[in-house]
Design a protein around this motif. Structure first.
Motif, PDB file in Angstrom:
ATOM      1  N   LEU A  27       0.769  -1.292   0.003  1.00 44.62           N
ATOM      2  CA  LEU A  27      -0.038   0.082  -0.044  1.00 44.62           C
ATOM      3  C   LEU A  27       0.743   1.315   0.151  1.00 44.62           C
ATOM      4  O   LEU A  27       1.535   1.377   0.858  1.00 44.62           O
ATOM      5  CB  LEU A  27      -0.770   0.105   0.915  1.00 44.62           C
ATOM      6  N   GLY A  28       0.831   1.917  -1.123  1.00 43.61           N
ATOM      7  CA  GLY A  28       1.665   3.116  -1.048  1.00 43.61           C
ATOM      8  C   GLY A  28       2.933   3.073  -1.828  1.00 43.61           C
ATOM      9  O   GLY A  28       3.708   1.753  -1.810  1.00 43.61           O
ATOM     10  N   LEU A  29       3.247   3.724  -3.070  1.00 45.43           N
ATOM     11  CA  LEU A  29       4.683   3.882  -3.734  1.00 45.43           C
ATOM     12  C   LEU A  29       5.170   4.991  -3.621  1.00 45.43           C
ATOM     13  O   LEU A  29       5.719   5.568  -4.812  1.00 45.43           O
ATOM     14  CB  LEU A  29       4.043   3.365  -5.294  1.00 45.43           C
ATOM     15  N   GLY A  30       5.035   5.776  -2.483  1.00 45.69           N
ATOM     16  CA  GLY A  30       5.712   6.992  -2.180  1.00 45.69           C
ATOM     17  C   GLY A  30       7.313   6.704  -1.960  1.00 45.69           C
ATOM     18  O   GLY A  30       7.785   5.821  -2.363  1.00 45.69           O
TER      19      GLY A  30
ATOM     20  N   GLY B  89      11.416   2.649  -2.101  1.00 43.49           N
ATOM     21  CA  GLY B  89      12.390   2.115  -1.871  1.00 43.49           C
ATOM     22  C   GLY B  89      12.251   0.582  -1.563  1.00 43.49           C
ATOM     23  O   GLY B  89      13.146  -0.082  -1.869  1.00 43.49           O
ATOM     24  N   THR B  90      11.007   0.196  -1.000  1.00 40.21           N
ATOM     25  CA  THR B  90      10.771  -1.299  -0.529  1.00 40.21           C
ATOM     26  C   THR B  90      10.874  -1.903  -1.944  1.00 40.21           C
ATOM     27  O   THR B  90      11.616  -3.244  -2.006  1.00 40.21           O
ATOM     28  CB  THR B  90       9.448  -1.261  -0.036  1.00 40.21           C
ATOM     29  N   VAL B  91      10.286  -1.295  -3.014  1.00 37.70           N
ATOM     30  CA  VAL B  91      10.197  -2.135  -4.322  1.00 37.70           C
ATOM     31  C   VAL B  91      11.590  -2.550  -4.866  1.00 37.70           C
ATOM     32  O   VAL B  91      12.061  -3.383  -5.216  1.00 37.70           O
ATOM     33  CB  VAL B  91       9.558  -1.653  -5.555  1.00 37.70           C
ATOM     34  N   ILE B  92      12.811  -1.186  -4.785  1.00 36.54           N
ATOM     35  CA  ILE B  92      13.671  -1.202  -5.148  1.00 36.54           C
ATOM     36  C   ILE B  92      14.567  -2.340  -4.457  1.00 36.54           C
ATOM     37  O   ILE B  92      15.414  -3.207  -4.974  1.00 36.54           O
ATOM     38  CB  ILE B  92      14.609   0.221  -4.985  1.00 36.54           C
ATOM     39  N   VAL B  93      14.542  -2.513  -3.056  1.00 36.80           N
ATOM     40  CA  VAL B  93      15.295  -3.252  -2.048  1.00 36.80           C
ATOM     41  C   VAL B  93      15.021  -4.561  -2.370  1.00 36.80           C
ATOM     42  O   VAL B  93      15.794  -5.526  -2.646  1.00 36.80           O
ATOM     43  CB  VAL B  93      15.210  -2.906  -0.702  1.00 36.80           C
ATOM     44  N   LEU B  94      13.709  -5.013  -2.636  1.00 38.89           N
ATOM     45  CA  LEU B  94      13.226  -6.436  -2.814  1.00 38.89           C
ATOM     46  C   LEU B  94      13.543  -6.858  -4.446  1.00 38.89           C
ATOM     47  O   LEU B  94      13.917  -8.028  -4.490  1.00 38.89           O
ATOM     48  CB  LEU B  94      11.821  -6.569  -2.818  1.00 38.89           C
TER      49      LEU B  94
ATOM     50  N   ILE C 115       6.009  -9.035  -4.946  1.00 45.23           N
ATOM     51  CA  ILE C 115       4.968  -8.113  -4.855  1.00 45.23           C
ATOM     52  C   ILE C 115       3.750  -8.638  -5.821  1.00 45.23           C
ATOM     53  O   ILE C 115       3.947  -8.300  -6.878  1.00 45.23           O
ATOM     54  CB  ILE C 115       5.453  -6.785  -4.838  1.00 45.23           C
ATOM     55  N   ALA C 116       2.966  -9.166  -5.215  1.00 41.25           N
ATOM     56  CA  ALA C 116       1.535  -9.492  -5.872  1.00 41.25           C
ATOM     57  C   ALA C 116       0.703  -8.486  -6.380  1.00 41.25           C
ATOM     58  O   ALA C 116       0.261  -8.352  -7.654  1.00 41.25           O
ATOM     59  CB  ALA C 116       0.926 -10.594  -5.256  1.00 41.25           C
ATOM     60  N   HIS C 117       0.513  -7.421  -5.586  1.00 38.93           N
ATOM     61  CA  HIS C 117      -0.458  -6.400  -5.607  1.00 38.93           C
ATOM     62  C   HIS C 117       0.087  -5.449  -5.021  1.00 38.93           C
ATOM     63  O   HIS C 117       0.360  -5.346  -3.764  1.00 38.93           O
ATOM     64  CB  HIS C 117      -1.704  -6.940  -5.080  1.00 38.93           C
ATOM     65  N   ALA C 118      -0.011  -4.154  -5.624  1.00 42.94           N
ATOM     66  CA  ALA C 118       0.327  -2.695  -4.998  1.00 42.94           C
ATOM     67  C   ALA C 118      -0.978  -1.997  -5.416  1.00 42.94           C
ATOM     68  O   ALA C 118      -1.739  -2.031  -6.368  1.00 42.94           O
ATOM     69  CB  ALA C 118       1.528  -2.137  -5.633  1.00 42.94           C
ATOM     70  N   ALA C 119      -0.994  -0.816  -4.202  1.00 36.41           N
ATOM     71  CA  ALA C 119      -1.944   0.115  -4.743  1.00 36.41           C
ATOM     72  C   ALA C 119      -1.444   1.334  -4.230  1.00 36.41           C
ATOM     73  O   ALA C 119      -0.773   1.503  -3.517  1.00 36.41           O
ATOM     74  CB  ALA C 119      -3.346  -0.040  -3.798  1.00 36.41           C
TER      75      ALA C 119
ATOM     76  N   VAL D  94       1.809  -4.737   3.446  1.00 37.57           N
ATOM     77  CA  VAL D  94       2.946  -3.526   3.792  1.00 37.57           C
ATOM     78  C   VAL D  94       2.051  -2.548   3.689  1.00 37.57           C
ATOM     79  O   VAL D  94       1.946  -1.946   2.483  1.00 37.57           O
ATOM     80  CB  VAL D  94       4.149  -3.653   3.171  1.00 37.57           C
ATOM     81  N   GLU D  95       1.986  -1.786   4.790  1.00 32.55           N
ATOM     82  CA  GLU D  95       1.206  -0.414   4.838  1.00 32.55           C
ATOM     83  C   GLU D  95       2.342   0.781   4.888  1.00 32.55           C
ATOM     84  O   GLU D  95       2.986   0.988   5.790  1.00 32.55           O
ATOM     85  CB  GLU D  95       0.194  -0.487   5.945  1.00 32.55           C
ATOM     86  N   LEU D  96       2.260   1.573   3.553  1.00 29.87           N
ATOM     87  CA  LEU D  96       3.314   2.481   3.596  1.00 29.87           C
ATOM     88  C   LEU D  96       2.848   3.889   3.412  1.00 29.87           C
ATOM     89  O   LEU D  96       3.085   4.806   2.519  1.00 29.87           O
ATOM     90  CB  LEU D  96       4.468   2.226   2.739  1.00 29.87           C
ATOM     91  N   ILE D  97       1.485   3.906   3.395  1.00 26.54           N
ATOM     92  CA  ILE D  97       0.836   4.979   3.394  1.00 26.54           C
ATOM     93  C   ILE D  97       0.688   6.286   4.237  1.00 26.54           C
ATOM     94  O   ILE D  97       1.113   7.373   3.835  1.00 26.54           O
ATOM     95  CB  ILE D  97      -1.122   4.923   3.253  1.00 26.54           C
ATOM     96  N   GLY D  98       0.936   5.856   5.600  1.00 27.60           N
ATOM     97  CA  GLY D  98       1.034   6.760   6.570  1.00 27.60           C
ATOM     98  C   GLY D  98      -0.227   7.596   7.035  1.00 27.60           C
ATOM     99  O   GLY D  98      -1.123   7.331   6.436  1.00 27.60           O
TER     100      GLY D  98
END
Lengths: 438, 438
Positions: A9-12, A17-22, A39-43, A78-82
Motif C-alpha cells: 500500500l503506497g508507492l511513495g 524504496g521497498t520495491v527497489i530493495v526487494l 509483490i503480487a499486488h500494489a495500490a 505492507v502499509e506505507l501510506i502513513g
C-alpha cells in the motif's frame, strides 16, 4: 518453495524504496529467508514509474488499497501510506482477513497500536513495525529481543533527523533556527509545514513506541510531554558549547520509583558522550539496561532505502515465522500481552532533571543575590554560573546558569518568581540538561 | 506454564553473571519470554559461592559437565567454559542429546562452528552465540535479522576491549604500549598472557563470525589476517592525531569484486567518525549495508553482566522458538545452510587500502626524492607528507607519509625497496588507513 506473496500500500518514498530493495537484493533476501518475496499486488494513487527500479515485477498495480487487503493471494500487507485514515481501517481489515502486516507508520502505531495489536493477537497474525522508529536502525529488535535479559532503566534518542540537522547546522555555523529551517526545507529535509518535526510530535510518536517496548507498558502517546526546538537561539548553542555541552533534541523515557518519565525536549548533554557526536540527519538511540550497561544504536533515521531496509527486515522476520505457533511468537510490545504493567506516566512537573537557564539580568548590585536566593528557596542548587559582558550602554547582561537536579515543578515556581520579581528582562530561557552517564 | 529447565556449564565470570541476571530479572524475563527460566543443573570445578547472588536457586551443582548435558531434565545447555576442549565435546553431545545450546565461546564458534551448526541442523536444535561477539551488544541479531534486507558491503569493528583500552590510554596520556599494558593487567582488563587480546586473535575469532553472518560464507578463521597493536609507538599515536586521525585496532571484513577481505590490524581512521570516539574498554561495530547505509552498534564488549545479557537474550530467543518448525527458524549463519557462498577470502597482498608510513630518513639532500620515486614506481601516490624536526646532532629525521589506496603487495615491495636502499634507518613503520565513509 513458492515465493511469499505480499501486497503493497503506497508507492511513495518508502514504498518505492521497498520495491527497489526487494528487487535489487532478491537473491540475498531469499537466501536468508528461505523463500522469495514477491509483490503480487500494489495500490497507489500516483507514483513515478520511471524512478522505481523493479516496478515491472509487481504483479498488479491498482488504485484501490482495499482491493489489496482483500486480495486472497496476498499473505502479508505492507502499509506505507502513513497517517491515521485510511491506514488504520486498511490495517485492521488486513488483520481481519488473516493477513500479516508490516508498517512504517509511527503515528498509527503510537496512537492505535494497542487496538491493532489486540486485533492481531485475536486473529493470530503478526504486525511488524521496525520501520516506524529510527528508520533503518534495528532498534525495535534490539529492545524487544537483543536486550530481553535487562531491566531497562532509561532510553535517550535522537529520533528526528530534521531536528538534528537543524541543531547541527546551528552549532557548526552559528546560524539561527529560522535560517537553517529554511535551508532544510529547500533541501527536502523538512516539510513545508515543519511542525511535526521541529515541535517534537514525530519524536514523541517514536518515543512512545520505544517506552512501551522497554518498560512493558501500553502505548500512551497522549501522556508524552513534548517541547520543540524552535525557541532555541544561536546564543544558547554557543553558551552550551562553552560549558562543554551540546544541545540535542532528545526523546527520553526513564523509569523512576514513582513511575515513568516520557518526554521530548531540547537537552544539554556533555559533548564527550558518543550520542552528542551524532550529527546531521543521522539518528541514534542510547539504551541503558541494568545488565548490559549503556548501548547505542546509530544510523539513518529516515529516507527511502534506509526505511525500506527495516520494512524488508520485518518481511523476512514474518516469512521466517509463518509456520510458528501464533501463541509462541515474539510479542508485539516485547512483553506478553497479558503481562503489561500499569506503571503510571509521570506528569512533567514531577520529572527531575538538571537545567540550563539563561536570562537578561538587570546590570546592578544585588540582582544576582536576589536570583540566587529565589533558587535556593526553591531547593535548587547552582552548579555553574556565568555572567557575560554587557554591550556598550546595555542595562541588562546575559546570565547563564547550570543547576543540579530538581523537580520540574520546583523549577517552574522559581522561574515564575524570578520573572515576576523585576530583575530580569523578558522570559527566562530554560533548557533541560541530562548527564546520560552509563 | 512450567519454567524451561536449563543446564549451566561454568560458574566463572560469565556463568556467575548469567545466574545473577536470571535471578534478579526473573520476573521481567518471564513476562517477555512467556515462561520462566530455571537453572536445573550446573557444573563447575570451582566457584565463589558468596559472589553469586541467586546461586541458591540452582537445582543441583556438580563437577561433571557431561552429567549436565546428559541430564534428561535439561532442555537448553549454556556453555560458558570457553576454550576448545572439552567445550566442543560437550556442545556436540548436548546437540546429540537433542538439547538446544547457548554459548559465549567465540574461539569454539570461529573454529568449529561449521561442524557444530551442521550437527544442530541435523538434530533440529538451535545454537545461540550472541555472547560470542562484542559482549552485550546485540550485533549478531542486528546482522542476522535487523539488516536482512541488505547487501552488506563492509564491517569495521572495535571488538576487543583490552586493545581499545590500551590505545585510548596511549592517546589520552601519551603513554607507551608496554607501560599501559602493565596497568591493564593490574586492573584486570588484560590477561597475564595478553597475546590473545593484543595480537588480535580474539578479534579475529569475532570478525570471522561477523563476516560469515554478513556475507553468507562458511566460518574461515584460518584465513583471517591478524596483526596486533604491540608495535604501535606513542609517536605514531601522536602523529596520527596531528594529521586528524585516531589509531584503532579494527576487525575489517569487506566485499570486493575479487573476494572478501578479512583482516584485523591497527588502523588510522578520521577522528570525526563516530567509531573513532569509542574509547576505553567499550566496543563498537560499524556495518555498511547497501540499503541502510552505515549503522553502528556500541556497548560493553566484555564483562560478567554485559556478556550475560547476551547469553540470557539467546535463552529468551530459544524459549520463544521452542515450538517452531526446525526447518523454519532463523539460520545460524543468517543465510540458509545450503545457500552459503564459496566466495574466496583474499590473500592479504591483494587487499587494497591506504597507508600511514613512518621512517627515519637520512637527513641529506636527495633522500626524499629517492623514497618518493620508489613509491611512484610501485604505483603509490602520496596524499600527505610531513618531515619532523631532527634532534640536535641527529643524522636521521622522522618522515611521516599518508598514501592513497594501493594493493598491499605493491606496498610490501615498496617498503622492501626503501629499506634495502640505505636511505632509512631501521624498518619502515606501516599502519593501514581506512576512511570508513558511509
Amino acid at each position: 518453495m513458492e515465493p511469499v506473496k505480499i501486497g503493497l500500500l503506497g508507492l511513495g518514498t518508502v514504498g518505492s524504496g521497498t520495491v527497489i530493495v526487494l528487487t535489487r537484493n532478491a537473491g540475498e533476501i531469499a537466501r536468508r529467508a528461505g523463500r522469495g518475496i514477491e509483490i503480487a499486488h500494489a495500490a497507489a494513487r500516483e507514483y513515478k514509474r520511471d524512478a522505481i527500479t523493479g516496478i515491472e515485477h509487481i504483479g498488479r498495480i491498482g488504485e484501490d488499497a482495499f482491493a489489496v487487503v482483500d486480495d486472497p493471494e496476498v499473505e502479508i500487507v505492507v502499509e506505507l501510506i502513513g497517517g491515521y485514515s485510511p491506514a488504520k481501517e486498511l490495517v485492521l481489515r488486513a488483520i481481519a482477513n488473516g493477513k500479516h502486516v508490516v508498517t512504517a507508520n509511527k503515528a498509527l502505531i503510537a496512537r492505535h497500536g494497542n487496538e491493532i495489536f489486540a486485533a492481531a493477537r485475536a486473529r493470530g497474525v503478526m504486525v511488524g513495525f521496525e520501520a516506524a522508529v529510527a528508520g533503518g536502525i534495528p532498534i525495535i529488535k534490539a529492545l524487544r529481543e537483543g536486550l530481553a535479559a535487562n531491566h531497562i532503566e532509561w532510553i535517550a534518542g535522537i529520533i528526528n533527523g530534521t531536528g538534528n540537522f537543524i541543531l547541527t547546522e546551528m552549532r557548526d555555523k552559528g546560524r539561527d533556527f529560522a535560517d537553517v529551517l529554511k535551508e532544510a526545507q529547500a533541501r527536502g529535509y523538512a516539510e513545508a509545514d515543519p511542525t511535526f518535526d521541529v515541535e517534537g510530535i514525530d519524536a514523541a510518536h517514536k518515543l512512545t513506541i520505544l517506552a512501551s517496548l522497554a518498560f512493558g507498558i501500553p502505548l500512551q502517546f497522549e501522556r508524552c510531554f513534548t517541547e520543540g526546538i524552535s525557541r532555541i537561539e544561536a546564543q544558547d548553542v554557543a553558551y552550551a558549547e562553552q560549558l562543554g555541552y551540546r544541545i540535542k533534541h532528545l526523546g527520553i523515557a526513564r523509569r523512576c520509583p514513582e513511575g515513568i518519565e516520557l518526554r521530548v525536549h531540547p537537552t544539554l548533554i556533555p559533548h564527550r558522550r558518543l550520542i552528542a557526536n551524532v550529527d546531521g540527519v543521522m539518528n541514534a538511540v542510547l539504551v541503558k539496561g541494568d545488565a548490559v550497561g549503556p548501548t547505542l544504536y546509530y544510523g539513518a533515521g529516515a529516507g527511502s532505502l534506509p526505511t525500506a531496509s527495516s520494512v524488508v527486515a520485518d518481511l523476512v522476520d514474518v516469512v521466517r515465522a509463518l509456520t510458528t505457533d501464533p501463541n509462541n511468537r515474539v510479542p508485539h510490545l516485547a512483553f506478553q500481552p497479558d503481562e503489561l504493567a500499569d506503571t503510571p506516566i509521570l506528569p512533567m512537573d514531577q520529572v527531575e532533571t538538571a537545567y540550563y537557564l539563561r536570562m537578561m539580568a538587570r546590570d546592578e548590585p544585588g540582582v544576582m543575590a536576589r536570583i540566587a536566593s529565589i533558587l535556593g528557596e526553591q531547593g535548587i542548587s547552582i552548579e555553574a554560573i556565568q555572567q557575560k559582558e554587557p554591550g556598550e550602554g546595555d542595562t541588562h547582561v546575559p546570565l547563564v546558569m547550570l543547576t543540579h537536579r530538581v523537580r520540574e515543578g520546583q523549577m517552574n515556581q522559581a522561574i515564575a518568581r524570578i520573572e515576576a520579581q523585576g530583575s530580569v528582562q523578558g522570559a527566562v530561557m530554560r533548557i533541560r540538561m541530562e548527564n546520560l552517564a552509563g
